[in-house]
Design an enzyme around this catalytic site. Structure first.
Site, PDB file in Angstrom:
ATOM      1  N   TRP A 102     -10.232   5.658 -42.735  1.00 10.95           N
ATOM      2  CA  TRP A 102     -11.142   5.132 -41.709  1.00 10.95           C
ATOM      3  C   TRP A 102     -12.541   4.882 -42.275  1.00 10.95           C
ATOM      4  O   TRP A 102     -13.549   5.339 -41.739  1.00 10.95           O
ATOM      5  CB  TRP A 102     -11.213   6.100 -40.528  1.00 10.95           C
ATOM      6  CG  TRP A 102      -9.943   6.276 -39.748  1.00 10.95           C
ATOM      7  CD1 TRP A 102      -8.664   6.044 -40.170  1.00 10.95           C
ATOM      8  CD2 TRP A 102      -9.834   6.766 -38.395  1.00 10.95           C
ATOM      9  NE1 TRP A 102      -7.767   6.352 -39.177  1.00 10.95           N
ATOM     10  CE2 TRP A 102      -8.459   6.793 -38.075  1.00 10.95           C
ATOM     11  CE3 TRP A 102     -10.754   7.194 -37.444  1.00 10.95           C
ATOM     12  CZ2 TRP A 102      -7.982   7.227 -36.822  1.00 10.95           C
ATOM     13  CZ3 TRP A 102     -10.286   7.627 -36.218  1.00 10.95           C
ATOM     14  CH2 TRP A 102      -8.909   7.637 -35.908  1.00 10.95           C
ATOM     15  N   TYR A 150      -6.579  -4.069 -52.351  1.00  8.09           N
ATOM     16  CA  TYR A 150      -6.144  -4.978 -51.281  1.00  8.09           C
ATOM     17  C   TYR A 150      -6.058  -4.118 -50.027  1.00  8.09           C
ATOM     18  O   TYR A 150      -5.265  -3.175 -49.974  1.00  8.09           O
ATOM     19  CB  TYR A 150      -4.777  -5.577 -51.632  1.00  8.09           C
ATOM     20  CG  TYR A 150      -4.226  -6.532 -50.587  1.00  8.09           C
ATOM     21  CD1 TYR A 150      -4.196  -7.903 -50.823  1.00  8.09           C
ATOM     22  CD2 TYR A 150      -3.722  -6.071 -49.371  1.00  8.09           C
ATOM     23  CE1 TYR A 150      -3.689  -8.785 -49.877  1.00  8.09           C
ATOM     24  CE2 TYR A 150      -3.222  -6.944 -48.421  1.00  8.09           C
ATOM     25  CZ  TYR A 150      -3.205  -8.301 -48.669  1.00  8.09           C
ATOM     26  OH  TYR A 150      -2.711  -9.170 -47.730  1.00  8.09           O
ATOM     27  N   THR A 151      -6.884  -4.414 -49.019  1.00 11.64           N
ATOM     28  CA  THR A 151      -6.973  -3.527 -47.846  1.00 11.64           C
ATOM     29  C   THR A 151      -6.594  -4.201 -46.520  1.00 11.64           C
ATOM     30  O   THR A 151      -6.746  -3.584 -45.467  1.00 11.64           O
ATOM     31  CB  THR A 151      -8.404  -2.966 -47.714  1.00 11.64           C
ATOM     32  OG1 THR A 151      -9.334  -4.053 -47.616  1.00 11.64           O
ATOM     33  CG2 THR A 151      -8.761  -2.090 -48.908  1.00 11.64           C
ATOM     34  N   THR A 208      -5.340   6.302 -49.984  1.00 10.31           N
ATOM     35  CA  THR A 208      -5.417   6.164 -48.535  1.00 10.31           C
ATOM     36  C   THR A 208      -4.501   7.121 -47.777  1.00 10.31           C
ATOM     37  O   THR A 208      -3.490   7.592 -48.314  1.00 10.31           O
ATOM     38  CB  THR A 208      -5.032   4.709 -48.154  1.00 10.31           C
ATOM     39  OG1 THR A 208      -4.974   4.572 -46.734  1.00 10.31           O
ATOM     40  CG2 THR A 208      -3.664   4.348 -48.706  1.00 10.31           C
ATOM     41  N   TYR A 268       1.310  -2.051 -47.154  1.00 13.82           N
ATOM     42  CA  TYR A 268       0.029  -1.589 -47.700  1.00 13.82           C
ATOM     43  C   TYR A 268       0.152  -0.162 -48.239  1.00 13.82           C
ATOM     44  O   TYR A 268      -0.211   0.122 -49.390  1.00 13.82           O
ATOM     45  CB  TYR A 268      -1.066  -1.671 -46.634  1.00 13.82           C
ATOM     46  CG  TYR A 268      -2.330  -0.930 -46.994  1.00 13.82           C
ATOM     47  CD1 TYR A 268      -3.165  -1.385 -48.003  1.00 13.82           C
ATOM     48  CD2 TYR A 268      -2.685   0.244 -46.322  1.00 13.82           C
ATOM     49  CE1 TYR A 268      -4.328  -0.697 -48.342  1.00 13.82           C
ATOM     50  CE2 TYR A 268      -3.842   0.934 -46.655  1.00 13.82           C
ATOM     51  CZ  TYR A 268      -4.649   0.464 -47.667  1.00 13.82           C
ATOM     52  OH  TYR A 268      -5.785   1.153 -48.000  1.00 13.82           O
ATOM     53  N   GLY A 276     -17.038  -4.236 -52.735  1.00 14.99           N
ATOM     54  CA  GLY A 276     -16.426  -3.611 -51.564  1.00 14.99           C
ATOM     55  C   GLY A 276     -17.343  -2.567 -50.961  1.00 14.99           C
ATOM     56  O   GLY A 276     -18.448  -2.314 -51.457  1.00 14.99           O
ATOM     57  N   GLN A 277     -16.893  -1.925 -49.883  1.00 11.78           N
ATOM     58  CA  GLN A 277     -17.738  -0.938 -49.189  1.00 11.78           C
ATOM     59  C   GLN A 277     -18.107   0.232 -50.113  1.00 11.78           C
ATOM     60  O   GLN A 277     -19.282   0.593 -50.249  1.00 11.78           O
ATOM     61  CB  GLN A 277     -17.021  -0.405 -47.944  1.00 11.78           C
ATOM     62  CG  GLN A 277     -16.819  -1.450 -46.852  1.00 11.78           C
ATOM     63  CD  GLN A 277     -16.241  -0.845 -45.589  1.00 11.78           C
ATOM     64  OE1 GLN A 277     -16.970  -0.501 -44.663  1.00 11.78           O
ATOM     65  NE2 GLN A 277     -14.928  -0.698 -45.533  1.00 11.78           N
TER      66      GLN A 277
END
Length: 289
Positions: free
Chosen positions: A149, A60-61, A100, A124, A10-11
Site C-alpha cells: 500500500w 512493473y506495478t 510486495t 503481478y 518511481g515513488q
C-alpha cells in the site's frame, strides 16, 4: 558508500534519490537510462560503476494490466532482478530488492511473517515472487524487502486518487473488507538506506527476506477516512465526502486483491532496529500531494 538505484523515477526511487543526494556516491537510473531486462546493459553498467550496494526500485506495478501483460510483468519483475542479482554477485555487492504483499494469498488470520507460505493469486504477485526467488538464488548478499500500500507525494497512488475524487464527488464507495498497512515511500527509502549503511559499515548482516510496512493496520475505507480528515484539517479540500464501505465483490477488478495484506514487521525491528512506517505522520504533509 557507492549506491546504484534503479527505477529512480518511481515513488521509492525518487524518495531514495532525495535522501541520498550529497550523502553517498550515487548513480540513479530510470528505465530509459538502464533497462534492467537487458542483461548485457545491466552487467556493463554495474561493472563500470562498481557499487557497494544496488537498490532495485524498478518494478512493473500495474496489478490489473499484468493479467494481460504477463510476459512484460515477468521480464521487469523477475528477469530484471535476476540480471541485477547476477551482476551484484559478480562484484560482491549487496542487492536490496523491493517486493510486495501480493506474494501471499491474503486469506490468513493475523499478519504475515517472512516464514509464511507464499501463494500469489494473480500475474503481478507471481512475477514478484519469481523475482524474489531469482534474487535469492543468484546473489548471496541480498535483502528482499516486502512492503504494501505504498504512497508518496510523487507518482500515482491511493492518497492522490482519493484527493482527486474528494474534490469531484460528494460521496464515495470505498472497499472495507481488505486490510493492510499503508506505507509511506519516504519511510521505505529510509529503511533501505539504514540497511545499506549497516551492510557497508562491515557489521554482520542477516541477509534474506524482511517485511516493512505501515502501522496501524486498517481497511482501505479506514485509510480513506484518515486521508480526508487530514485533507480537511490542512485545508486541501473544503469538506469530507460521504464515505460508504463496500465489499470487494461490489468493486470487481481484473486481478484479485489480497483480503489480508497485514505484514508482520518484527524481524526488521529485531535485526536492524527499524520500526514500522507511521502513515498517519506522513498524512500530516498532505498539502504536498
Amino acid at each position: 558508500m557507492k549506491i546504484l538505484i534503479t527505477g529512480a523515477n518511481g515513488q521509492v526511487g525518487q524518495a531514495l534519490v532525495n535522501k541520498l543526494q550529497g550523502n553517498a556516491e550515487l548513480l540513479a537510473v530510470t528505465r530509459e537510462q538502464l533497462d534492467i531486462t537487458n542483461e548485457a546493459k545491466v552487467q556493463t553498467q554495474v561493472q563500470a560503476f562498481l557499487p557497494d550496494v544496488i537498490i532495485n526500485a524498478a518494478a512493473y506495478t500495474a496489478v490489473d494490466k499484468a493479467e494481460q501483460e504477463q510476459e512484460l510483468a515477468h521480464q521487469i519483475n523477475a528477469a530484471g532482478p535476476e540480471f541485477l542479482a547476477k551482476a551484484a554477485e559478480s562484484i560482491n555487492a549487496a542487492l536490496l530488492h523491493i517486493s510486495t504483499d501480493y506474494v501471499f494469498a491474503g486469506d490468513k488470520q493475523g499478519s504475515y511473517s517472512e516464514l509464511d507460505k507464499t501463494n500469489p493469486q494473480g500475474a503481478y504477485g507471481a512475477s514478484k515472487l519469481a523475482g524474489e526467488k531469482a534474487v535469492a538464488a543468484c546473489c548471496q548478499k541480498h535483502i528482499i524487502l516486502r512492503t504494501a500500500w505504498v504512497f508518496h507525494e510523487n507518482g500515482a497512488n491511493f492518497v492522490k486518487t482519493m484527493l482527486r475524487l474528494g474534490k469531484e464527488r460528494d460521496s464515495l464507495g470505498i472497499v472495507g473488507d481488505q486490510f493492510g498497512g499503508p506505507t509511506y515511500a519516504g519511510d521505505i527509502a529510509e529503511a533501505l538506506i539504514q540497511i545499506a549503511q549497516h551492510i557497508t559499515s562491515g557489521q554482520p548482516t542477516s541477509y534474506g527476506i524482511y517485511h516493512f510496512a505501515g502501522m496501524p493496520h486498517v481497511s482501505w475505507f479506514e485509510f480513506a477516512s484518515a486521508i480526508f480528515d487530514a485533507a480537511v484539517k490542512h485545508q486541501v479540500i473544503d469538506k469530507k465526502p460521504q464515505l460508504n464501505a463496500i465489499s470487494t465483490a461490489e468493486f470487481p477488478t481484473p486481478a484479485k486483491r489480497p483480503a489480508n495484506s497485514k505484514l508482520n514487521c518484527e524481524k526488521i525491528q529485531r535485526e536492524f532496529g527499524i520500526t514500522p512506517s507511521n502513515w498517519r505522520n506522513a498524512l500530516e504533509r498532505i498539502e504536498d500531494y
